[in-house]
Motif scaffolding. Structure first.
Motif, PDB file in Angstrom:
ATOM      1  N   ASP A  26     -10.537   1.752   1.654  1.00 42.82           N
ATOM      2  CA  ASP A  26      -9.310   2.080   0.924  1.00 42.82           C
ATOM      3  C   ASP A  26      -8.523   0.809   0.615  1.00 42.82           C
ATOM      4  O   ASP A  26      -7.969   0.663  -0.478  1.00 42.82           O
ATOM      5  CB  ASP A  26      -8.464   3.042   1.747  1.00 42.82           C
ATOM      6  N   TRP A  70      -0.956  -4.997   1.445  1.00 43.99           N
ATOM      7  CA  TRP A  70      -2.398  -5.231   1.382  1.00 43.99           C
ATOM      8  C   TRP A  70      -2.670  -6.655   1.870  1.00 43.99           C
ATOM      9  O   TRP A  70      -1.994  -7.593   1.450  1.00 43.99           O
ATOM     10  CB  TRP A  70      -2.921  -5.122  -0.047  1.00 43.99           C
ATOM     11  N   TRP A 103      -5.506  -7.280   7.439  1.00 48.76           N
ATOM     12  CA  TRP A 103      -5.610  -5.835   7.646  1.00 48.76           C
ATOM     13  C   TRP A 103      -7.069  -5.386   7.551  1.00 48.76           C
ATOM     14  O   TRP A 103      -7.550  -4.607   8.377  1.00 48.76           O
ATOM     15  CB  TRP A 103      -4.743  -5.127   6.627  1.00 48.76           C
ATOM     16  N   SER A 144       0.829  -1.200   0.000  1.00 45.72           N
ATOM     17  CA  SER A 144       0.000   0.000   0.000  1.00 45.72           C
ATOM     18  C   SER A 144       0.867   1.255   0.000  1.00 45.72           C
ATOM     19  O   SER A 144       2.086   1.196   0.185  1.00 45.72           O
ATOM     20  CB  SER A 144      -0.897   0.010   1.234  1.00 45.72           C
ATOM     21  N   GLU A 145       0.201   2.404  -0.164  1.00 50.56           N
ATOM     22  CA  GLU A 145       0.910   3.681  -0.140  1.00 50.56           C
ATOM     23  C   GLU A 145       1.576   3.916   1.214  1.00 50.56           C
ATOM     24  O   GLU A 145       2.589   4.621   1.315  1.00 50.56           O
ATOM     25  CB  GLU A 145      -0.059   4.827  -0.448  1.00 50.56           C
ATOM     26  N   SER A 146       1.024   3.319   2.282  1.00 52.66           N
ATOM     27  CA  SER A 146       1.588   3.481   3.621  1.00 52.66           C
ATOM     28  C   SER A 146       2.799   2.593   3.859  1.00 52.66           C
ATOM     29  O   SER A 146       3.493   2.743   4.860  1.00 52.66           O
ATOM     30  CB  SER A 146       0.523   3.155   4.672  1.00 52.66           C
ATOM     31  N   GLY A 147       3.037   1.656   2.940  1.00 55.28           N
ATOM     32  CA  GLY A 147       4.141   0.730   3.104  1.00 55.28           C
ATOM     33  C   GLY A 147       3.728  -0.609   3.673  1.00 55.28           C
ATOM     34  O   GLY A 147       4.533  -1.544   3.722  1.00 55.28           O
ATOM     35  N   ARG A 148       2.467  -0.714   4.129  1.00 52.44           N
ATOM     36  CA  ARG A 148       1.986  -1.991   4.651  1.00 52.44           C
ATOM     37  C   ARG A 148       1.444  -2.844   3.507  1.00 52.44           C
ATOM     38  O   ARG A 148       0.839  -2.335   2.563  1.00 52.44           O
ATOM     39  CB  ARG A 148       0.888  -1.778   5.693  1.00 52.44           C
ATOM     40  N   GLU A 198     -11.203   3.512   6.114  1.00 52.68           N
ATOM     41  CA  GLU A 198      -9.895   2.919   5.882  1.00 52.68           C
ATOM     42  C   GLU A 198     -10.012   1.530   5.260  1.00 52.68           C
ATOM     43  O   GLU A 198      -9.218   1.156   4.387  1.00 52.68           O
ATOM     44  CB  GLU A 198      -9.112   2.844   7.194  1.00 52.68           C
TER      45      GLU A 198
END
Length: 323
Positions: free
Chosen positions: A185, A166, A170, A160-164, A182
């Protein structure tokens, strides 16, 4: 997208295919990225893009006392898989007998003879066959013997954009916390509950907020509380709901226990905003949950409950941008 429930449903004239395997629970953005890339590559090569998934979930068969919590039911999973551009999905009836196959037996029967696989797209952590004895190296060896290529997908397109990364885990965490924005998203869309409208206690009708009571057949139950969302009739029941089929309707949705009136049991109800005349009994509907508002409360009296519900509906109008 064609849907095949077992090898007997696979067309006899099926040509060469590109195949991927997975449970695909939630069909989140990581799944979507891999599947869309696989579809594009398959079509460039003139191959039919096919996913293989399992029903019921393998964990439900191997440990029936601890049923897995699934984000999506099968019907919605297939809808989401179709949206990635797949040409077909093979739904494998998962049983202990199926699980007892060796990796070699599974590949020969299902992938080579059944699906005419020319390419197989898998993740680096793929395990299959009796006791999960098969892995990527097994597939490469079997591909050499049976004439199919193996593409191993790394995690680069699943971050993901957050670095976590997918993941379905989650999504479940977010749904348990009531973080529906969230979760949407990660999923790439609002979380969905699907089911049939059944008769409830009819209290809502008496106090001016008639609700559609959902008997859930698919979708993870999220944190209890009040939500803004959309109710869509998929299939009309014996009532007059046919006029409402297909059009998402703004709704205030509650998930939990009705403490104020002491009604026993979990209730999942949707009040269609400006839809008081609707009769949805027996209809198959979906609730797409957009945003969580508050937990379930004991208002202490019917008058206070009515005021609380009116405030909830006003908030839902704002969230859903309903005039």
């Amino acid at each position: 997208m064609q849907i095949w429930h077992g090898l007997d449903h696979v067309p006899a004239d099926l040509g060469a295919t590109a195949v991927t395997l997975g449970n695909f629970d939630g069909v989140h953005r990581g799944h979507q990225a891999v599947l869309e890339r696989m579809v594009s590559d398959a079509h460039d090569r003139g191959l039919m893009a096919v996913a293989v998934t399992f029903d019921p979930h393998p964990k439900a068969v191997h440990d029936p006392a601890h049923q897995p919590v699934l984000i999506t039911g099968l019907a919605d999973k297939l809808d989401r898989l179709a949206a990635t551009g797949l040409d077909a999905t093979l739904v494998v009836p998962y049983t202990l007998e199926f699980a007892s196959q060796t990796p070699q037996e599974f590949v020969r029967r299902w992938l080579v003879d059944g699906l005419h696989a020319s390419r197989l797209v898998v993740g680096t952590d793929t395990k299959f066959g009796r006791g999960n004895a098969g892995d990527v190296d097994t597939l490469r060896a079997l591909g050499g013997a049976h004439g199919f290529a193996v593409d191993v997908v790394d995690d680069a397109c699943a971050i993901s954009e957050s670095g976590r990364r997918w993941s379905s885990t989650w999504v479940r965490e977010l749904l348990d916390d009531g973080k529906l924005v969230e979760a949407a998203d990660v999923l790439g869309r609002p979380h969905r509950l699907r089911g049939t409208v059944v008769h409830g206690d009819k209290l809502g009708r008496q106090i001016g907020f008639p609700t559609a009571n959902l008997e859930v057949t698919g979708g993870m139950i999220p944190r209890h509380g009040v939500y803004a969302g959309w109710l869509t009739v998929l299939e009309a029941g014996p009532s007059e709901s046919a006029t409402a089929v297909g059009a998402p309707m703004p709704a205030a949705i509650s998930v939990g226990f009705n403490y104020t009136v002491g009604v026993e049991g979990l209730r999942i109800e949707g009040y269609v905003i400006d839809g008081a005349a609707l009769d949805l009994y027996g209809a198959e509907v979906t609730f797409d949950l957009v945003q969580w508002r508050r937990p379930m409360l004991d208002f202490g009296s019917l008058d206070a409950l009515i005021d609380g519900l009116a405030s909830d509906v006003a908030w839902c109008r704002t969230v859903l941008q309903v005039d």
